[in-house]
Design an enzyme around this catalytic site. Structure first.
Site, PDB file in Angstrom:
ATOM      1  N   TYR A   1      -1.817  -0.434  10.610  1.00 61.49           N
ATOM      2  CA  TYR A   1      -1.949  -0.828   9.209  1.00 61.49           C
ATOM      3  C   TYR A   1      -0.671  -0.480   8.453  1.00 61.49           C
ATOM      4  O   TYR A   1      -0.124  -1.317   7.719  1.00 61.49           O
ATOM      5  CB  TYR A   1      -3.149  -0.118   8.583  1.00 61.49           C
ATOM      6  CG  TYR A   1      -3.333  -0.421   7.113  1.00 61.49           C
ATOM      7  CD1 TYR A   1      -3.782  -1.674   6.697  1.00 61.49           C
ATOM      8  CD2 TYR A   1      -3.066   0.540   6.146  1.00 61.49           C
ATOM      9  CE1 TYR A   1      -3.947  -1.957   5.352  1.00 61.49           C
ATOM     10  CE2 TYR A   1      -3.234   0.269   4.797  1.00 61.49           C
ATOM     11  CZ  TYR A   1      -3.678  -0.982   4.401  1.00 61.49           C
ATOM     12  OH  TYR A   1      -3.845  -1.259   3.060  1.00 61.49           O
TER      13      TYR A   1
ATOM     14  N   SER B   1       0.845  -1.187   0.000  1.00 65.11           N
ATOM     15  CA  SER B   1       0.000   0.000   0.000  1.00 65.11           C
ATOM     16  C   SER B   1       0.881   1.237   0.000  1.00 65.11           C
ATOM     17  O   SER B   1       2.059   1.181   0.406  1.00 65.11           O
ATOM     18  CB  SER B   1      -0.882   0.013   1.253  1.00 65.11           C
ATOM     19  OG  SER B   1      -1.537   1.262   1.419  1.00 65.11           O
TER      20      SER B   1
END
Length: 243
Positions: A153, A140
């Site tokens: 995350y 990501s």
């Protein structure tokens, strides 16, 4: 199909019940690859596999369950053949402030996003090395830039980035490792956020996403079709308007 690639290539895609995983499985199947779609949602992956038809295999498994992954590896080998493309796509994005109330979400992200990818790769590594293969790790933009509210995350994605580079060097020249770092993509990823205020804000952002899962899948398919002397190691992609 690219003439440099054999039509019998076999891919395993985790998190294949929706989003980037589903789109990638569809893209591979469209190229003539055999595809194993692995996800926890049995009905969903079975429906997709039926729709795709011959050469598509649905496997119900959780990437946090090593025994289930070992069973999956045997099933794929018996029904499709040796896996030579692994897409580590399974992941969750449970954003929210760092507080005790979110501790279950934090542990779940570490289990799925990081340990799930490590375990899946470990289980399928012998097949990937045997004859040359590709590993695609879905990270990501958060693996490069941490922001308030996405700390754990981001930590899982930074870890995936570091592990991918080490793995790339270790597996040369037998296996190519590619890290894909998407920005905002129109998927169901933000719908699982449990923190109410964060969920509302993130879902609003994602509702305006212009990049689709098909866009990402097209890039992944392009990558694995390159001739073996060429490795695309890292791909960072965002909507053209994303900061």
């Amino acid at each position: 199909m690219n003439p440099t690639q054999r039509s019998s290539r076999i891919a395993l895609v985790t998190g294949a019940s929706s989003g980037i995983g589903e789109a990638t499985a569809r893209a591979f199947h469209g190229l003539g690859f055999k595809v194993a779609l692995l996800a926890r949602r049995a009905e969903r992956v079975e429906a997709i596999a039926r729709e795709l038809g011959e050469g598509a295999l649905a496997i119900t498994a959780d990437v946090t369950d090593r025994d289930a992954l070992v069973a999956a590896s045997h099933q794929v080998r018996e029904e499709l053949g040796r896996v030579d493309i692994l897409v580590n796509n399974a992941g969750i994005m449970l954003l929210g402030p760092f507080a005790s109330e979110q501790r279950a979400d934090y542990r779940r992200m570490v289990d799925v996003n990081l340990l799930g990818a490590l375990t899946t790769t470990e289980v399928f590594l012998d097949q990937l090395v045997d004859g040359g293969g590709d590993i695609i790790n879905i990270s990501s933009v958060a693996g490069r830039t941490a922001r308030a509210g996405n700390g754990v995350y981001a930590a899982t994605k930074w870890a995936i980035n570091g592990w991918s580079e080490s793995l790339r060097q270790e597996l040369l020249p037998d296996v190519r490792v590619t890290l894909v770092e998407p920005g905002v993509v129109a998927t169901e990823l933000p719908t699982h956020i449990t923190h109410a205020a964060t969920s509302a804000a993130v879902n609003e952002l994602y509702s305006e996403a212009t990049v689709t899962a098909d866009d990402v899948a097209e890039i992944i398919a392009f990558t694995v079709q390159r001739p073996r002397h060429l490795a695309i190691n890292e791909i960072l992609l965002r909507p053209a308007t994303q900061l």
